[in-house]
Motif scaffolding. Structure first.
Motif, mmCIF file in Angstrom:
data_model
loop_
_atom_site.group_PDB
_atom_site.id
_atom_site.type_symbol
_atom_site.label_atom_id
_atom_site.label_comp_id
_atom_site.label_asym_id
_atom_site.label_seq_id
_atom_site.Cartn_x
_atom_site.Cartn_y
_atom_site.Cartn_z
ATOM 1 N N LEU A 286 0.782 -1.227 0.000
ATOM 2 C CA LEU A 286 0.000 0.000 0.000
ATOM 3 C C LEU A 286 0.820 1.286 0.000
ATOM 4 O O LEU A 286 0.251 2.367 -0.181
ATOM 5 C CB LEU A 286 -0.946 0.010 1.213
ATOM 6 C CG LEU A 286 -2.010 -1.085 1.253
ATOM 7 C CD1 LEU A 286 -2.875 -0.925 2.501
ATOM 8 C CD2 LEU A 286 -2.874 -1.038 0.000
ATOM 9 N N ALA A 287 2.127 1.208 0.220
ATOM 10 C CA ALA A 287 2.931 2.428 0.346
ATOM 11 C C ALA A 287 2.855 3.292 -0.912
ATOM 12 O O ALA A 287 2.600 4.499 -0.836
ATOM 13 C CB ALA A 287 4.380 2.068 0.662
ATOM 14 N N VAL A 288 3.084 2.702 -2.069
ATOM 15 C CA VAL A 288 3.038 3.479 -3.314
ATOM 16 C C VAL A 288 1.624 3.939 -3.649
ATOM 17 O O VAL A 288 1.417 5.124 -3.981
ATOM 18 C CB VAL A 288 3.653 2.678 -4.480
ATOM 19 C CG1 VAL A 288 3.485 3.426 -5.796
ATOM 20 C CG2 VAL A 288 5.139 2.414 -4.213
ATOM 21 N N PRO A 289 0.594 3.073 -3.580
ATOM 22 C CA PRO A 289 -0.775 3.566 -3.837
ATOM 23 C C PRO A 289 -1.190 4.699 -2.906
ATOM 24 O O PRO A 289 -1.810 5.673 -3.349
ATOM 25 C CB PRO A 289 -1.634 2.317 -3.611
ATOM 26 C CG PRO A 289 -0.740 1.173 -3.924
ATOM 27 C CD PRO A 289 0.615 1.603 -3.442
ATOM 28 N N PHE A 290 -0.844 4.609 -1.623
ATOM 29 C CA PHE A 290 -1.188 5.696 -0.707
ATOM 30 C C PHE A 290 -0.423 6.970 -1.066
ATOM 31 O O PHE A 290 -0.959 8.078 -0.949
ATOM 32 C CB PHE A 290 -0.905 5.295 0.743
ATOM 33 C CG PHE A 290 -2.093 4.705 1.444
ATOM 34 C CD1 PHE A 290 -3.187 5.496 1.763
ATOM 35 C CD2 PHE A 290 -2.130 3.371 1.797
ATOM 36 C CE1 PHE A 290 -4.292 4.963 2.414
ATOM 37 C CE2 PHE A 290 -3.228 2.826 2.440
ATOM 38 C CZ PHE A 290 -4.314 3.623 2.750
ATOM 39 N N GLY A 298 -4.433 15.304 -1.870
ATOM 40 C CA GLY A 298 -3.929 16.009 -0.704
ATOM 41 C C GLY A 298 -3.504 15.017 0.354
ATOM 42 O O GLY A 298 -4.101 13.943 0.501
ATOM 43 N N ARG A 299 -2.481 15.349 1.104
ATOM 44 C CA ARG A 299 -1.875 14.381 2.031
ATOM 45 C C ARG A 299 -2.529 14.363 3.404
ATOM 46 O O ARG A 299 -2.287 13.456 4.203
ATOM 47 C CB ARG A 299 -0.381 14.695 2.163
ATOM 48 C CG ARG A 299 0.386 14.390 0.878
ATOM 49 C CD ARG A 299 1.284 15.492 0.437
ATOM 50 N NE ARG A 299 1.697 15.304 -0.947
ATOM 51 C CZ ARG A 299 2.354 16.195 -1.657
ATOM 52 N NH1 ARG A 299 2.659 17.362 -1.124
ATOM 53 N NH2 ARG A 299 2.668 15.965 -2.900
ATOM 54 N N ARG A 300 -3.337 15.343 3.722
ATOM 55 C CA ARG A 300 -3.950 15.430 5.047
ATOM 56 C C ARG A 300 -4.887 14.256 5.318
ATOM 57 O O ARG A 300 -4.814 13.621 6.375
ATOM 58 C CB ARG A 300 -4.712 16.747 5.156
ATOM 59 C CG ARG A 300 -5.535 16.923 6.427
ATOM 60 C CD ARG A 300 -6.203 18.287 6.409
ATOM 61 N NE ARG A 300 -7.058 18.513 7.577
ATOM 62 C CZ ARG A 300 -8.347 18.269 7.624
ATOM 63 N NH1 ARG A 300 -8.971 17.761 6.548
ATOM 64 N NH2 ARG A 300 -9.044 18.520 8.724
ATOM 65 N N VAL A 301 -5.782 13.953 4.375
ATOM 66 C CA VAL A 301 -6.790 12.913 4.592
ATOM 67 C C VAL A 301 -6.155 11.532 4.767
ATOM 68 O O VAL A 301 -6.477 10.817 5.733
ATOM 69 C CB VAL A 301 -7.829 12.912 3.455
ATOM 70 C CG1 VAL A 301 -8.757 11.702 3.578
ATOM 71 C CG2 VAL A 301 -8.639 14.203 3.486
ATOM 72 N N PRO A 302 -5.242 11.079 3.884
ATOM 73 C CA PRO A 302 -4.613 9.773 4.114
ATOM 74 C C PRO A 302 -3.877 9.702 5.445
ATOM 75 O O PRO A 302 -3.921 8.668 6.125
ATOM 76 C CB PRO A 302 -3.648 9.633 2.929
ATOM 77 C CG PRO A 302 -4.239 10.493 1.867
ATOM 78 C CD PRO A 302 -4.831 11.660 2.589
ATOM 79 N N GLY A 306 -4.857 7.063 8.338
ATOM 80 C CA GLY A 306 -3.870 6.093 8.812
ATOM 81 C C GLY A 306 -3.850 5.985 10.323
ATOM 82 O O GLY A 306 -3.727 4.887 10.880
ATOM 83 N N ASN A 307 -3.999 7.114 11.004
ATOM 84 C CA ASN A 307 -4.050 7.077 12.465
ATOM 85 C C ASN A 307 -5.340 6.439 12.964
ATOM 86 O O ASN A 307 -5.362 5.823 14.038
ATOM 87 C CB ASN A 307 -3.887 8.492 13.022
ATOM 88 C CG ASN A 307 -2.448 8.963 12.999
ATOM 89 O OD1 ASN A 307 -1.646 8.616 13.853
ATOM 90 N ND2 ASN A 307 -2.114 9.768 11.985
ATOM 91 N N VAL A 308 -6.428 6.578 12.206
ATOM 92 C CA VAL A 308 -7.664 5.872 12.557
ATOM 93 C C VAL A 308 -7.449 4.363 12.449
ATOM 94 O O VAL A 308 -7.960 3.586 13.263
ATOM 95 C CB VAL A 308 -8.822 6.339 11.656
ATOM 96 C CG1 VAL A 308 -10.065 5.492 11.889
ATOM 97 C CG2 VAL A 308 -9.146 7.809 11.903
ATOM 98 N N ALA A 339 1.608 2.691 5.993
ATOM 99 C CA ALA A 339 1.517 3.065 4.585
ATOM 100 C C ALA A 339 0.902 4.447 4.400
ATOM 101 O O ALA A 339 1.278 5.196 3.495
ATOM 102 C CB ALA A 339 0.700 2.024 3.816
ATOM 103 N N ALA A 340 -0.039 4.803 5.265
ATOM 104 C CA ALA A 340 -0.765 6.067 5.116
ATOM 105 C C ALA A 340 -0.142 7.221 5.875
ATOM 106 O O ALA A 340 -0.580 8.364 5.693
ATOM 107 C CB ALA A 340 -2.210 5.879 5.583
ATOM 108 N N THR A 341 0.854 6.958 6.719
ATOM 109 C CA THR A 341 1.386 8.039 7.542
ATOM 110 C C THR A 341 2.880 8.271 7.403
ATOM 111 O O THR A 341 3.329 9.419 7.404
ATOM 112 C CB THR A 341 1.093 7.767 9.039
ATOM 113 O OG1 THR A 341 1.715 6.539 9.444
ATOM 114 C CG2 THR A 341 -0.405 7.684 9.293
#
Length: 428
Positions: A286-290, A298-302, A306-308, A339-341
């Motif tokens: 998931l690292a590249v897709p994220f 925008g990077r805020r939502v992912p 990720g913390n959720v 992956a998301a953070t």
């Protein structure tokens, strides 16, 4: 090789035309790929040790969760005291590769020292501290090399590619450790020596294939430590720093999650080193897709989502689930979190930091996270020792939920196309 042949072109291209470099390698840049190769080998080496460390300390040496928490906090948090120095020196000297190389070499040398430490807690703590100092020194200059090698529009993808390669090593490390322990009972000496050899190879790849950075063509004085710290005056960067530090304060170490799974389902100790494989596999996929998704929307939502996912990982051990469900759920959610953070946070911060202070600014952010996680490990270990695993995980989940709510308020949506003005605002 292409990386070696393009070294001279990359040194100039990183400053002059990051966009064209990004297009040549799907927006990632050759620097990200070269450093990804170094990180693959280094993480393979590190995760061989990390995978067996909780078992070695808690089961083998009989440490309590509080003692493990102190060592885990040291292992993951001592970097807080050297990240800023490493980032500042790299910016001031304009020698990001050299500073990163020193950090990689220092960590490699520590691997055989674990053999000499044996069951001596003081010697073991000192060795782990030096290893983490090496990680602290190298992290910000490495991420600055990646960030400076591509334009702002490709930051997420470049970090995603690097983190995916890094995680490939993290995926292989526990597997190698498991095979060694499977072949030779309690073969911790073999694990440590093989780890040293792989880490040394990573240093050689860094020297041979990673392009170095040269001082930018400018008459401006080199940044001082005061100027580096002064980046926090920028309101957008300051809010991001506060949010990241707060989230770090409620992020317990991976080892505790693995021990929580062990506490619930009583996995055979021979299979314990395989637990990180599940989270690493999800991270790798998931690292590249994220990263690409973060560049697009925008990077805020992912980052927040990720913390959720981490919040879910804290809650799963509290649920009455069968092992066949509980284990994949915890490992999968932990992989989504990283992956998301991990790379996304650096991509979120990069455009907010002036190029001349990029390593120092990223070091500030990483220092806040590391300091928070150091305290989180100690507090969680104490809570587990005093009240048990379930109350400790429940408390951690409540604290993380509150921190996510605060982060939603602090981290503002990105203004698309205004990255340059954001950096100038943070520099002023």
């Amino acid at each position: 090789m292409y990386l070696a042949g393009s070294k001279a072109r990359q040194d100039a291209g990183d400053q002059a035309a990051p966009t064209s470099v990004g297009r040549r390698v799907a927006g990632a840049g050759t620097t990200a790929i070269a450093l990804g190769s170094v990180s693959l080998l280094t993480d393979l080496s590190s995760e061989m040790v990390t995978a067996v460390l909780p078992l070695y300390l808690v089961v083998g040496l009989g440490m309590s969760p509080l003692q493990f928490g102190l060592l885990d906090g040291l292992y993951n948090g001592v970097t807080a005291f050297v990240r800023l120095l490493g980032g500042h020196v790299a910016d001031r000297w304009s020698r990001h590769k050299l500073v990163a190389g020193i950090g990689y070499a220092l960590s490699a040398v520590c691997k055989p020292l674990l053999l000499l430490a044996g069951a001596n807690t003081t010697a073991l703590s000192a060795t782990l501290a030096v290893d983490r100092i090496g990680k602290g020194i190298r992290t910000a200059p490495r991420d600055a090399l990646i960030s400076l090698s591509v334009d702002d529009a490709h930051q997420g993808r470049a970090f995603g590619v690097h983190r995916a390669m890094d995680t490939a090593g993290a995926l292989a490390g526990p597997l190698v450790a498991f095979l060694l322990l499977w072949l030779v009972a309690d073969a911790f000496d073999a694990v440590f020596m093989v780890s040293f050899c792989v880490a040394s190879l990573g240093v050689l790849v860094l020297i041979a294939f990673v392009p170095g950075r040269t001082a930018p063509a400018t008459t401006e004085p080199r940044p001082t430590l005061r100027q580096t710290v002064g980046i926090v005056r920028g309101p957008r960067f300051r809010r991001l720093l506060i949010a990241a530090t707060l989230l770090g304060l409620v992020t317990i170490g991976d080892g505790f999650l693995y021990l929580g799974v062990q506490d619930r389902v009583h996995i055979d100790t021979a299979f314990f080193p395989l637990l990180p494989l599940g989270s690493a596999a999800v991270y790798l996929l998931l690292a590249v897709p994220f990263g690409r998704w973060a560049d697009r929307i925008g990077r805020r939502v992912p980052f927040l989502l990720g913390n959720v996912a981490l919040l879910g990982a804290y809650l799963v051990p509290l649920l009455p689930l069968a092992p066949v469900v509980l284990i994949p759920a915890v490992l999968g959610l932990l992989g989504v979190f990283y992956a998301a953070t991990d790379g996304v946070l650096m991509a979120l911060a990069g455009p907010l930091i002036p190029r001349s202070n990029r390593a120092g600014g990223m070091a500030l952010l990483q220092t806040g996270q590391a300091a928070g996680r150091l305290l989180a490990a100690v507090l969680f270990g104490a809570a587990w020792t005093l009240w048990g695993a379930a109350p400790a995980f429940g408390g951690a989940a409540c604290a993380l939920l509150a921190a996510v709510v605060v982060a939603v308020v602090l981290i503002r949506p990105e203004s698309r196309g205004s990255s340059a003005s954001d950096a100038l605002e943070d520099a002023s």
